[in-house]
Design a protein around this motif. Structure first.
Motif, PDB file in Angstrom:
ATOM      1  N   LEU A  27      -1.559  -3.362   4.148  1.00  0.00           N
ATOM      2  CA  LEU A  27      -2.619  -3.281   5.158  1.00  0.00           C
ATOM      3  C   LEU A  27      -2.071  -3.179   6.577  1.00  0.00           C
ATOM      4  O   LEU A  27      -2.840  -3.166   7.541  1.00  0.00           O
ATOM      5  N   LEU A  28      -0.758  -3.108   6.724  1.00  0.00           N
ATOM      6  CA  LEU A  28      -0.150  -3.098   8.060  1.00  0.00           C
ATOM      7  C   LEU A  28      -0.612  -1.918   8.905  1.00  0.00           C
ATOM      8  O   LEU A  28      -0.673  -2.013  10.133  1.00  0.00           O
ATOM      9  N   ARG A  29      -0.967  -0.804   8.254  1.00  0.00           N
ATOM     10  CA  ARG A  29      -1.382   0.380   9.023  1.00  0.00           C
ATOM     11  C   ARG A  29      -2.673   0.137   9.796  1.00  0.00           C
ATOM     12  O   ARG A  29      -2.995   0.874  10.732  1.00  0.00           O
ATOM     13  N   HIS A  30      -3.420  -0.912   9.414  1.00  0.00           N
ATOM     14  CA  HIS A  30      -4.673  -1.214  10.108  1.00  0.00           C
ATOM     15  C   HIS A  30      -4.455  -2.105  11.331  1.00  0.00           C
ATOM     16  O   HIS A  30      -5.397  -2.345  12.087  1.00  0.00           O
ATOM     17  N   TYR A  31      -3.238  -2.609  11.520  1.00  0.00           N
ATOM     18  CA  TYR A  31      -2.980  -3.591  12.574  1.00  0.00           C
ATOM     19  C   TYR A  31      -1.872  -3.124  13.510  1.00  0.00           C
ATOM     20  O   TYR A  31      -1.042  -2.294  13.148  1.00  0.00           O
ATOM     21  N   SER A  32      -1.884  -3.696  14.711  1.00  0.00           N
ATOM     22  CA  SER A  32      -0.856  -3.371  15.699  1.00  0.00           C
ATOM     23  C   SER A  32       0.292  -4.367  15.670  1.00  0.00           C
ATOM     24  O   SER A  32       1.270  -4.221  16.393  1.00  0.00           O
ATOM     25  N   SER A  33       0.186  -5.420  14.845  1.00  0.00           N
ATOM     26  CA  SER A  33       1.232  -6.439  14.732  1.00  0.00           C
ATOM     27  C   SER A  33       1.315  -6.893  13.283  1.00  0.00           C
ATOM     28  O   SER A  33       0.303  -6.877  12.566  1.00  0.00           O
ATOM     29  N   PRO A  34       2.497  -7.292  12.824  1.00  0.00           N
ATOM     30  CA  PRO A  34       2.631  -7.709  11.423  1.00  0.00           C
ATOM     31  C   PRO A  34       2.103  -9.114  11.137  1.00  0.00           C
ATOM     32  O   PRO A  34       2.109  -9.563   9.998  1.00  0.00           O
ATOM     33  N   ARG A  35       1.680  -9.829  12.166  1.00  0.00           N
ATOM     34  CA  ARG A  35       1.197 -11.198  11.968  1.00  0.00           C
ATOM     35  C   ARG A  35       0.023 -11.492  12.887  1.00  0.00           C
ATOM     36  O   ARG A  35      -0.019 -11.027  14.021  1.00  0.00           O
ATOM     37  N   ILE A  36      -0.934 -12.271  12.390  1.00  0.00           N
ATOM     38  CA  ILE A  36      -2.047 -12.762  13.202  1.00  0.00           C
ATOM     39  C   ILE A  36      -1.716 -14.195  13.610  1.00  0.00           C
ATOM     40  O   ILE A  36      -1.415 -15.036  12.761  1.00  0.00           O
ATOM     41  N   ALA A  37      -1.733 -14.475  14.898  1.00  0.00           N
ATOM     42  CA  ALA A  37      -1.440 -15.824  15.392  1.00  0.00           C
ATOM     43  C   ALA A  37      -2.262 -16.092  16.640  1.00  0.00           C
ATOM     44  O   ALA A  37      -2.318 -15.247  17.545  1.00  0.00           O
ATOM     45  N   TYR A  38      -2.922 -17.234  16.676  1.00  0.00           N
ATOM     46  CA  TYR A  38      -3.687 -17.623  17.862  1.00  0.00           C
ATOM     47  C   TYR A  38      -3.925 -19.130  17.841  1.00  0.00           C
ATOM     48  O   TYR A  38      -3.807 -19.791  16.792  1.00  0.00           O
ATOM     49  N   SER A  39      -4.256 -19.680  19.004  1.00  0.00           N
ATOM     50  CA  SER A  39      -4.462 -21.119  19.123  1.00  0.00           C
ATOM     51  C   SER A  39      -5.771 -21.541  18.462  1.00  0.00           C
ATOM     52  O   SER A  39      -6.808 -20.892  18.649  1.00  0.00           O
ATOM     53  N   LEU A  40      -5.725 -22.638  17.716  1.00  0.00           N
ATOM     54  CA  LEU A  40      -6.933 -23.224  17.130  1.00  0.00           C
ATOM     55  C   LEU A  40      -7.592 -24.215  18.082  1.00  0.00           C
ATOM     56  O   LEU A  40      -8.622 -24.804  17.764  1.00  0.00           O
ATOM     57  N   ARG A  41      -6.974 -24.442  19.228  1.00  0.00           N
ATOM     58  CA  ARG A  41      -7.514 -25.269  20.311  1.00  0.00           C
ATOM     59  C   ARG A  41      -7.852 -26.693  19.853  1.00  0.00           C
ATOM     60  O   ARG A  41      -8.915 -27.224  20.148  1.00  0.00           O
ATOM     61  N   THR A  42      -6.936 -27.256  19.122  1.00  0.00           N
ATOM     62  CA  THR A  42      -7.114 -28.647  18.703  1.00  0.00           C
ATOM     63  C   THR A  42      -5.756 -29.289  18.449  1.00  0.00           C
ATOM     64  O   THR A  42      -4.795 -28.597  18.102  1.00  0.00           O
ATOM     65  N   ARG A  43      -5.707 -30.597  18.624  1.00  0.00           N
ATOM     66  CA  ARG A  43      -4.511 -31.365  18.299  1.00  0.00           C
ATOM     67  C   ARG A  43      -4.708 -32.174  17.012  1.00  0.00           C
ATOM     68  O   ARG A  43      -3.825 -32.932  16.615  1.00  0.00           O
ATOM     69  N   SER A  44      -5.869 -32.025  16.415  1.00  0.00           N
ATOM     70  CA  SER A  44      -6.189 -32.759  15.188  1.00  0.00           C
ATOM     71  C   SER A  44      -5.861 -31.918  13.964  1.00  0.00           C
ATOM     72  O   SER A  44      -6.329 -30.780  13.835  1.00  0.00           O
ATOM     73  N   ALA A  45      -5.083 -32.485  13.051  1.00  0.00           N
ATOM     74  CA  ALA A  45      -4.728 -31.772  11.826  1.00  0.00           C
ATOM     75  C   ALA A  45      -5.960 -31.508  10.969  1.00  0.00           C
ATOM     76  O   ALA A  45      -6.077 -30.452  10.338  1.00  0.00           O
ATOM     77  N   LYS A  46      -6.903 -32.440  10.973  1.00  0.00           N
ATOM     78  CA  LYS A  46      -8.108 -32.290  10.153  1.00  0.00           C
ATOM     79  C   LYS A  46      -8.956 -31.117  10.651  1.00  0.00           C
ATOM     80  O   LYS A  46      -9.413 -30.278   9.871  1.00  0.00           O
ATOM     81  N   ILE A  47      -9.148 -31.061  11.958  1.00  0.00           N
ATOM     82  CA  ILE A  47      -9.937 -29.966  12.528  1.00  0.00           C
ATOM     83  C   ILE A  47      -9.196 -28.645  12.359  1.00  0.00           C
ATOM     84  O   ILE A  47      -9.784 -27.611  12.022  1.00  0.00           O
ATOM     85  N   ALA A  48      -7.882 -28.669  12.575  1.00  0.00           N
ATOM     86  CA  ALA A  48      -7.081 -27.457  12.421  1.00  0.00           C
ATOM     87  C   ALA A  48      -7.160 -26.928  10.990  1.00  0.00           C
ATOM     88  O   ALA A  48      -7.259 -25.710  10.773  1.00  0.00           O
ATOM     89  N   ASP A  49      -7.142 -27.838  10.011  1.00  0.00           N
ATOM     90  CA  ASP A  49      -7.221 -27.441   8.605  1.00  0.00           C
ATOM     91  C   ASP A  49      -8.538 -26.724   8.329  1.00  0.00           C
ATOM     92  O   ASP A  49      -8.568 -25.664   7.682  1.00  0.00           O
TER      93      ASP A  49
END
Length: 392
Positions: A27-49
């Motif tokens: 599916l890489l041809r559909h994207y401009s980067s090989p990975r999706i990464a962004y902030s989840l805006r939380t310091r809580s592991a439970k909320i992040a999960d």
């Protein structure tokens, strides 16, 4: 869940959880980067999960759609040519499927036709808008989106902190994509993304013109310091050029004429595109802009750029120029004044000497309303120079 173990598809940076997932190879041809990464805006592991799992589920659904798009339709060989539609008219299998246009497909249709020869920013805007809609409302067929979806999309953009002007741009892109794709597919669409209410002034800061007394102070400081950064300020201050236009100039763009006058040719370059077609123009250099131009063409060095420090990569780094110059100017200008304020003040200065509006537009590269203004080649340089001398 232990706070010391990162949830699936996350990592921690400075105590904040980030979502991270690699794009499947097929599916890489559909994207401009090989990975999706962004902030989840939380310091809580439970909320992040919880947030990471939701994002992963959305991606799994979307990736299933991408994988299945090119797959053979199950049972397609059993479809009868001439099968009746709901209205009772015959249709081919392709016609039967024509109404099933997902937003993700609509963007590809739009970019495939209207994106030819357009800058990367045009493509990014459409792809970014697609991501915003899919995240807020899902990837649906165009005729399935409702006004409730459009309102949810608006609320999601506001929650992201986008200003009213940014919302206008994003909604404009979504409407353009959906209307164009529907037209291409022969669909009649009552676009739910049209007429959505939001405060267009929210979060929009005024861009103030630089006052005349402040202008002289800044220009005096530029002469005193006399380096390439101050040449850039002086050039913009007495031409009204956009900062990116000036930062991407070459020395050859500064032209000395037989009568000794100087002009700057604003034209598109591979490293710096112009905002509009009307932005291509030639502007007389008077006042401090002429002083700056003389210093630029007189500088030694192998680079053909007027401002080499902002042209070290494939693209002119106008953002770096803006940050550096606005920081320096802060000591001398009123609150709210930036480099862009010189562009506003140039228009005010030309108005003050009663310069005709269409001359002002030609100098600044602004769009002049009316069909008649599209004819001819514009005013000669001698007329432009006359008004620039009066304004400076």
């Amino acid at each position: 869940m232990s706070e010391t173990i990162s949830p699936t598809f996350t990592f921690v940076k400075d105590g904040v959880y980030y979502f991270s997932r690699r794009i499947p190879k097929e599916l890489l041809r559909h994207y401009s980067s090989p990975r999706i990464a962004y902030s989840l805006r939380t310091r809580s592991a439970k909320i992040a999960d919880a947030r990471a799992r939701k994002a992963a589920d959305q991606l799994d659904d979307y990736w299933f759609h991408l994988r299945s798009r090119d797959a053979e339709l199950p049972g397609k060989h059993m479809l009868r040519m001439g099968t009746a539609t709901v209205a009772g008219s015959p249709a081919s299998p392709d016609a039967i499927m024509s109404s099933f246009v997902l937003l993700s497909e609509a963007v590809e249709i739009y970019l495939g036709q209207k994106g030819k020869g357009r800058p990367a920013t045009f493509h990014r805007a459409a792809e970014r808008a697609r991501g915003y809609v899919i995240e807020a409302c899902g990837d649906k067929q165009l005729d399935v989106y409702t006004k409730a979806d459009a309102n949810a999309f608006r609320d999601a953009l506001i929650a992201r902190g986008l200003a009213g002007s940014s919302l206008t741009r994003v909604f404009g892109t979504v409407r353009a994509v959906t209307n164009f794709a529907a037209s291409e597919q022969g669909l009649t669409l009552n676009n739910p993304f049209a007429g959505v209410y939001y405060d267009r002034t929210a979060g929009v800061s005024d861009r103030n013109a630089v006052p005349s007394e402040t202008l002289r102070v800044v220009q005096s400081k530029c002469r005193e310091i006399d380096d390439d950064l101050r040449w850039l300020v002086s050039l913009v201050s007495d031409t009204g050029l956009r900062l990116a236009e000036a930062a991407g100039l070459t020395k050859d763009d500064i032209v000395r004429h037989d009568d000794g006058s100087l002009t700057v040719r604003v034209r598109e370059h591979p490293w710096r595109r112009l905002k509009t077609k009307g932005s291509e123009r030639e502007v007389p250099l008077e006042g401090e802009a002429r002083w700056a131009a003389e210093r630029i063409v007189g500088q030694q060095g192998p680079s053909h750029f007027a401002f080499p420090r902002y042209n070290k990569t494939a693209n002119t780094n106008a953002n770096a120029a803006s940050a550096a110059l606005n920081k320096w100017m802060k000591e001398y200008v009123p609150r709210g004044c930036t480099m862009h304020g010189f562009r506003h003040s140039m228009r005010d200065r030309l108005r003050a000497v009663e310069c005709p509006a269409d001359v002002v537009d030609q100098i600044g590269g602004w769009q002049t309303e009316g069909v008649g203004h599209g004819y001819g080649s514009g005013y000669p340089l001698s007329v432009l120079r006359k008004w620039m001398k009066e304004a400076t």
